[in-house]
Design a protein around this motif. Sequence first.
Motif, short mmCIF file in Angstrom:
data_model
loop_
_atom_site.label_atom_id
_atom_site.label_comp_id
_atom_site.label_asym_id
_atom_site.label_seq_id
_atom_site.Cartn_x
_atom_site.Cartn_y
_atom_site.Cartn_z
N ASP A 73 0.84 -1.19 0.00
CA ASP A 73 0.00 0.00 0.00
C ASP A 73 0.88 1.25 0.00
O ASP A 73 2.06 1.20 0.32
CB ASP A 73 -0.91 0.01 1.23
N SER A 74 0.26 2.38 -0.35
CA SER A 74 0.93 3.67 -0.27
C SER A 74 -0.04 4.66 0.36
O SER A 74 -1.19 4.33 0.66
CB SER A 74 1.36 4.14 -1.66
N ARG A 116 -1.67 -4.21 -4.63
CA ARG A 116 -2.31 -5.36 -5.27
C ARG A 116 -2.88 -6.35 -4.27
O ARG A 116 -3.97 -6.89 -4.46
CB ARG A 116 -1.28 -6.08 -6.15
N ILE A 117 -2.15 -6.60 -3.19
CA ILE A 117 -2.62 -7.59 -2.22
C ILE A 117 -3.86 -7.08 -1.50
O ILE A 117 -4.85 -7.82 -1.32
CB ILE A 117 -1.50 -7.95 -1.23
N SER A 118 -3.85 -5.83 -1.07
CA SER A 118 -5.04 -5.27 -0.41
C SER A 118 -6.24 -5.29 -1.35
O SER A 118 -7.36 -5.60 -0.93
CB SER A 118 -4.76 -3.82 0.02
N ILE A 126 0.63 -4.86 8.73
CA ILE A 126 1.95 -4.73 8.11
C ILE A 126 2.08 -3.38 7.39
O ILE A 126 3.14 -2.75 7.40
CB ILE A 126 2.19 -5.89 7.14
N ASN A 127 0.98 -2.93 6.78
CA ASN A 127 0.99 -1.69 5.99
C ASN A 127 0.41 -0.49 6.76
O ASN A 127 0.07 0.52 6.14
CB ASN A 127 0.18 -1.89 4.71
N PRO A 132 -3.67 4.61 2.76
CA PRO A 132 -4.40 5.87 2.58
C PRO A 132 -5.14 6.24 3.86
O PRO A 132 -5.83 5.40 4.45
CB PRO A 132 -5.37 5.55 1.45
N PRO A 133 -5.00 7.48 4.33
CA PRO A 133 -5.66 7.87 5.58
C PRO A 133 -7.16 8.09 5.38
O PRO A 133 -7.63 8.33 4.27
CB PRO A 133 -4.97 9.20 5.93
#
Length: 203
Positions: free
Chosen positions: A24-25, A31-33, A92-93, A98-99
């Motif tokens: 994630d960013s 992709r996994i999320s 993990i992410n 994203p908030p």
Amino acid sequence: MANSTALNSDHTSMPAQTPIGWRDSSNHYGRISRALHWLTAALVTLQFTVVLAWRGMGENAITLLLASIGPHGSLGFMLLIVTLARLGWAWINRKQRPPCPPGLGGRIARLVHITFYGLLLWLPALAILRQYGRGGTLRFYGMELLPEAKRDITWMIAPAELLHGPLSWLLCGLVIGHIAMALVHRFWFKDKVLERMMGSRDR
């Protein structure tokens, strides 16, 4: 030459798109999320489709086919495993996801997502506890996970008997509301909330 330069200028001014990564960013889910999110959506949709079809039509060729594709207990067990995987991946992410939007809307969205996760954990867990308390066989697409036994443990059976139905319909209502709000964000607010889970990433 001038026209060619103008065309090249227009081309380079367009934002370049880069593939979504695995992680994630702060702007997008990876992709996994995304895979876990849409797998959850598919499982929940199939689960309610089977239930509503049986309630509406009873036993016939269509409902028997749906039940063979998505046995209720098997889908519930899959939802439990996928939800645990989603929680683990979210942890993990946790520092790069994203908030939530600021203000009251963000707090409501956070509460709804927490409720989603709680229901997706407790509904199958209660059903498995009831099955164990009754001594019934627990199967996953024909594979026996829990053998039949002679027992009747009331404290394991009672919570599911009391809560499984109402909580299931609460989940159904939240799903409908979740879809509605996603469409509102896309077509009314015209923001990029939906693109976090569906769109590509700008360079």
